[in-house]
Write a protein that holds these residues in place. Sequence first.
Motif, short mmCIF file in Angstrom:
data_model
loop_
_atom_site.label_atom_id
_atom_site.label_comp_id
_atom_site.label_asym_id
_atom_site.label_seq_id
_atom_site.Cartn_x
_atom_site.Cartn_y
_atom_site.Cartn_z
N GLY A 57 0.76 -1.36 0.03
CA GLY A 57 0.08 -0.10 0.11
C GLY A 57 1.04 1.20 0.05
N LEU A 66 -0.35 0.38 -8.19
CA LEU A 66 0.24 -0.22 -6.95
C LEU A 66 -0.05 -1.77 -7.38
CD1 LEU A 66 -1.03 1.96 -4.04
CD2 LEU A 66 1.41 1.76 -4.86
N LEU A 97 -0.35 -4.79 -4.51
CA LEU A 97 -0.48 -5.33 -3.06
C LEU A 97 -0.12 -6.71 -3.15
CD1 LEU A 97 -3.97 -3.99 -2.11
CD2 LEU A 97 -1.60 -2.84 -2.02
N ARG A 113 -11.84 -4.30 0.85
CA ARG A 113 -11.46 -2.82 1.10
C ARG A 113 -12.70 -2.12 1.88
NH1 ARG A 113 -11.39 -0.03 -5.14
NH2 ARG A 113 -13.79 0.11 -5.26
N LEU A 120 -5.61 3.90 -10.98
CA LEU A 120 -6.29 4.06 -9.62
C LEU A 120 -7.03 5.39 -9.67
CD1 LEU A 120 -3.52 2.72 -7.38
CD2 LEU A 120 -6.07 1.91 -7.53
N ALA A 161 -9.54 4.55 -2.88
CA ALA A 161 -8.55 4.85 -1.46
C ALA A 161 -9.37 3.92 -0.36
CB ALA A 161 -8.41 6.18 -1.09
N TYR A 220 -7.14 -1.75 2.35
CA TYR A 220 -7.29 -3.03 1.85
C TYR A 220 -6.86 -4.21 2.76
CZ TYR A 220 -8.34 -0.77 -2.60
OH TYR A 220 -8.63 -0.14 -3.55
N THR A 239 -3.66 -2.85 4.56
CA THR A 239 -2.80 -1.88 4.07
C THR A 239 -3.46 -0.68 3.35
OG1 THR A 239 -0.75 -1.65 2.74
CG2 THR A 239 -2.39 -3.07 1.85
N ARG A 240 -2.87 0.53 3.72
CA ARG A 240 -3.74 1.61 3.48
C ARG A 240 -3.33 2.15 1.93
NH1 ARG A 240 -6.84 5.03 5.85
NH2 ARG A 240 -6.47 4.14 7.75
N VAL A 241 -4.26 2.42 1.01
CA VAL A 241 -3.87 2.92 -0.10
C VAL A 241 -4.53 4.16 0.01
CG1 VAL A 241 -4.72 2.83 -2.47
CG2 VAL A 241 -4.08 0.71 -1.19
N THR A 242 -3.68 5.27 -0.57
CA THR A 242 -4.45 6.51 -0.67
C THR A 242 -3.99 7.03 -2.18
OG1 THR A 242 -3.58 7.17 1.60
CG2 THR A 242 -3.88 9.02 0.26
#
Length: 120
Positions: free
Chosen positions: A9, A18, A20, A38, A89, A94, A97, A114-117
């Motif tokens: 992430g 990205l 993962l 997510r 994306l 966001a 996940y 795990t963070r996705v921004t």
Amino acid sequence: QVQLVESGGGLVQAGGSLRLSCLAFGSVHTINAMGWFRQAPGKQRELVATISTADTTSDTTNVADSVKSRFTISRDNAKSTVYLQMDSLKPEDAGVYYCYADRPVYEEAWGQGTRVTVSS
């Protein structure tokens, strides 16, 4: 027991990509399928994609319509790892996940997330 550890992430600009990864430890032979969910702030956790892991000769995947043309789930059974390749994306992608493992008969397993921004 099964433990899941996610990675990959981070912060990405809209339109970026990205990948993962989710590594499974422990009794991986009890896992029937793995996948990704997510959760965005203020929203319920939702399915992103799943892939069968029990059948080594074929991949059965289920991908949410909202990401179907942009995300790809894959697996490497030898490494007990499932991947989520996320392309193009959007800000609405966001969230946190979570990796998930389906274990018939046993309790399902979840990773820590795990963070996705995605910046616009």
